[in-house]
Scaffold this active site. Structure first.
Site, PDB file in Angstrom:
ATOM      1  N   GLU A  49       0.835  -1.213   0.000  1.00 44.01           N
ATOM      2  CA  GLU A  49       0.000   0.000   0.000  1.00 44.01           C
ATOM      3  C   GLU A  49       0.869   1.262   0.000  1.00 44.01           C
ATOM      4  O   GLU A  49       0.587   2.235  -0.707  1.00 44.01           O
ATOM      5  CB  GLU A  49      -0.905  -0.022   1.234  1.00 44.01           C
ATOM      6  N   ASP A  53       0.607   3.847  -3.170  1.00 40.26           N
ATOM      7  CA  ASP A  53       0.157   5.228  -2.969  1.00 40.26           C
ATOM      8  C   ASP A  53       1.038   6.193  -3.757  1.00 40.26           C
ATOM      9  O   ASP A  53       0.543   7.126  -4.396  1.00 40.26           O
ATOM     10  CB  ASP A  53       0.199   5.549  -1.470  1.00 40.26           C
ATOM     11  N   ASP A 122      -7.084   0.892   0.484  1.00 40.37           N
ATOM     12  CA  ASP A 122      -5.747   0.362   0.766  1.00 40.37           C
ATOM     13  C   ASP A 122      -5.403  -0.792  -0.175  1.00 40.37           C
ATOM     14  O   ASP A 122      -4.275  -0.882  -0.689  1.00 40.37           O
ATOM     15  CB  ASP A 122      -5.665  -0.123   2.220  1.00 40.37           C
ATOM     16  N   GLU A 125      -4.468   0.438  -3.638  1.00 39.23           N
ATOM     17  CA  GLU A 125      -3.091   0.924  -3.700  1.00 39.23           C
ATOM     18  C   GLU A 125      -2.094  -0.233  -3.716  1.00 39.23           C
ATOM     19  O   GLU A 125      -1.074  -0.187  -4.419  1.00 39.23           O
ATOM     20  CB  GLU A 125      -2.817   1.863  -2.529  1.00 39.23           C
TER      21      GLU A 125
END
Length: 233
Positions: A49, A53, A122, A125
């Protein structure tokens, strides 16, 4: 899926969703596993994650930078924030059919809708990180362009975020700058909840919660603006 999908099923499903056939099955399994469902020394999505991101932020920034050559930095920032926030990621996860692939405990699935938004965000990502590690930025960009591209053209993608709107309103209406404070942090490290308050001048503070400090600040700013009837989104 009613039962936990096999690795073959995961590979096939993610290939259909993203256009990339992932070869590292352990990594893909980790990307779709919440900490509550992790067994032994198996990994969950948290590290992925973190990487996803950054990959998403770069890809979307490149996209809107190219699509809006006359837009000032402020507008680009607002578009970026609207396109990479948790709500947008969760919506795309739903649209792509990703939630049924996520491994998590029944307790987590029973949590509030806000927590479910964060969970799907989450995982999205984490999957982007898997695409990046599998096929580089080309694979990640292709997927992001497919799902984020149409949204980047919407006028709502340029709406003001709550913190920016509150700052503008506070200066105009009260000649003051909003001040934020973290009142509490609770929950486990993998699923924290921040309680943040925001004050403007002598107005009573507004308080809100979020899974990150930034998310809680945005929610508190929106709450104060709505209370003062100054929020237009």
């Amino acid at each position: 899926m009613s039962t936990s999908p096999s690795d073959d099923q995961l590979v096939a499903a993610i290939a259909e969703i993203t256009g990339t056939r992932v070869t590292d099955r352990l990594r893909l399994r980790a990307a779709l596993t919440h900490a509550s469902a992790r067994k032994g020394d198996a990994a969950d999505y948290q590290r992925l994650e973190f990487l996803g991101d950054r990959v998403l932020g770069l890809a979307v920034a490149e996209m809107i930078f190219a699509d809006y050559p006359q837009a000032p930095e402020g507008e680009l920032s607002l578009r970026l924030n609207a396109l990479v926030n948790a709500e947008t990621l969760a919506e795309i996860a739903d649209e792509a059919g990703m939630p049924d692939l996520i491994r998590t405990s029944g307790e987590v699935r029973a949590r509030s809708s806000r927590n479910q938004v964060n969970l799907r965000s989450d995982v999205m990502e984490a999957v982007i990180a898997v695409l990046y590690l599998e096929g580089g930025m080309a694979a990640a960009r292709a997927f992001i362009q497919r799902y984020w591209g149409p949204r980047s053209k919407l006028a709502t993608a340029a709406r003001r975020d709550a913190k920016t709107a509150l700052q503008e309103w506070a200066h105009q209406a009260h000649g003051a700058t909003p001040t934020y404070a973290v009142d509490n942090r609770s929950g486990p490290d993998h699923d924290p909840v921040f309680t943040v308050s925001v004050a403007v001048g002598r107005l009573a503070p507004a308080v809100a919660e979020g899974r990150s400090k930034r998310e809680a600040e945005q929610a508190a700013a929106a709450a104060l603006l709505k209370r003062e009837k100054a929020w237009k989104g």
